[in-house]
Design an enzyme around this catalytic site. Structure first.
Site, PDB file in Angstrom:
ATOM      1  N   HIS A 155       1.038  -1.357  -0.144  1.00  0.00           N
ATOM      2  CA  HIS A 155      -0.139   0.002   0.017  1.00  0.00           C
ATOM      3  C   HIS A 155       1.090   1.203  -0.060  1.00  0.00           C
ATOM      4  O   HIS A 155       1.919   1.182   0.780  1.00  0.00           O
ATOM      5  CB  HIS A 155      -0.928  -0.048   1.268  1.00  0.00           C
ATOM      6  N   GLU A 213      -4.425   0.657  -7.570  1.00  0.00           N
ATOM      7  CA  GLU A 213      -4.722   1.931  -6.618  1.00  0.00           C
ATOM      8  C   GLU A 213      -3.724   2.908  -6.779  1.00  0.00           C
ATOM      9  O   GLU A 213      -2.473   3.070  -6.454  1.00  0.00           O
ATOM     10  CB  GLU A 213      -4.687   1.460  -5.127  1.00  0.00           C
TER      11      GLU A 213
HETATM   12  P1  PGA Z   1     -10.502   5.700   0.497  1.00  0.00           P
HETATM   13  O1  PGA Z   1      -8.913   4.742   0.817  1.00  0.00           O
HETATM   14  O2  PGA Z   1     -11.208   4.403   0.106  1.00  0.00           O
HETATM   15  O3  PGA Z   1     -10.645   6.111   1.838  1.00  0.00           O
HETATM   16  O4  PGA Z   1      -9.986   6.552  -0.414  1.00  0.00           O
HETATM   17  C1  PGA Z   1      -8.302   4.141   0.112  1.00  0.00           C
HETATM   18  C2  PGA Z   1      -6.994   3.500   0.369  1.00  0.00           C
HETATM   19  O5  PGA Z   1      -6.231   4.180   0.881  1.00  0.00           O
HETATM   20  O6  PGA Z   1      -6.794   2.167   0.336  1.00  0.00           O
END
Ligand code: PGA
Length: 256
Positions: free
Chosen positions: A96, A166
């Protein structure tokens, strides 16, 4: 066939009492959609054991948000893969952006963690996405990073993994990436997996994370290579998260 996937990453929030209340509420609200969608909850470490007890016999799965790159216990303040398994985890989030930025994980460290997780029967949920700077999708950079993250992995490792596309700039903002950028990026990840990993790639779930909310779910889920969605802010709200699970079931379950 791949099952659709919904992921709730609670980050550094949710007390034990809040965690237990959330899983009660989400199971009651999501109903039958839980039969069609893999739902993985990644709470803070403090809530792992109470949740694993509360979820015995439930369809919700438990995951961890990170793990150490070694099982050597001389790591004050960190958490080892076997301890996560002991606490009831079957999956672990790796790579992440917040872990990269705040704890200094680079691609080589994430790769060490991926291989160690697989050896310890923890299925990696691997985050992959452009860093904050590029404004557009960069499929070439994504696949180069995949080469580094998956170096030394076996087809069995790949078959048990899930991927989260992401981009860093999409985290914690008002709106997710555009549907076209999402579709192009996820298609590039799926094509790269197919080219290198053949049948194993077909078993691998790919989802999207970054400012996911129920109202955006249908647009995002139109990407044919996508298997689901992940959320933090809406992932801590049982009503919003149950709605996300239902939308994933509607978009993805009937075709499978
Ligand atoms: P969010 O965070 O859904 O609040 O935008 C996503 C993440 O950091 O994985």
């Amino acid at each position: 066939m791949r099952r659709p996937l919904a992921l709730a990453n609670w980050k550094m929030a949710m007390t034990v009492a809040e965690s237990l209340a959330f899983v009660r509420d989400v199971q009651a609200t999501a109903g039958d959609a839980l039969d069609q969608v893999d739902v993985v909850i990644c709470p803070p470490y403090t809530a792992l054991w109470p949740l694993s007890q509360a979820l015995q016999g439930s369809r919700l799965q438990l995951g961890a948000q990170n793990m150490a790159p070694t099982n050597d216990p001389a790591r004050t303040g960190e958490i080892a893969a076997p301890l996560l398994v002991d606490a009831g985890c079957r999956r672990v989030m790796l790579g992440h952006w917040e872990v990269r930025r705040h704890q200094g994980d680079d691609d080589a460290t994430v790769n060490r963690k991926v291989r160690l997780a697989c050896k310890n029967s923890l299925a990696p949920i691997l985050f992959i996405g452009e860093e904050r700077a590029p404004a557009a999708s960069d499929p070439g950079a994504l696949t180069q990073r995949l080469e580094r993250l998956l170096a030394g992995c076996t087809p069995d490792d790949i078959a048990q993994m899930a991927f989260v596309y992401e981009p860093e700039a999409a985290i914690g903002v008002a709106t997710p990436v555009t549907a076209s950028r999402l579709a192009a990026s996820v298609a590039a990840i799926r094509a790269w997996l197919r080219a290198g990993w053949d049948a194993a790639a077909e078993a691998t779930q790919i989802i999207y994370g970054g400012s996911v909310a129920p109202e955006h779910a249908a647009d995002l889920l139109a990407a044919s290579d996508l298997d689901g969605l992940g959320a933090t802010r809406r992932g801590r709200d049982p009503v919003a998260f149950a709605e996300i699970i239902r939308r994933i079931a509607e978009a993805k379950a009937p075709r499978r």
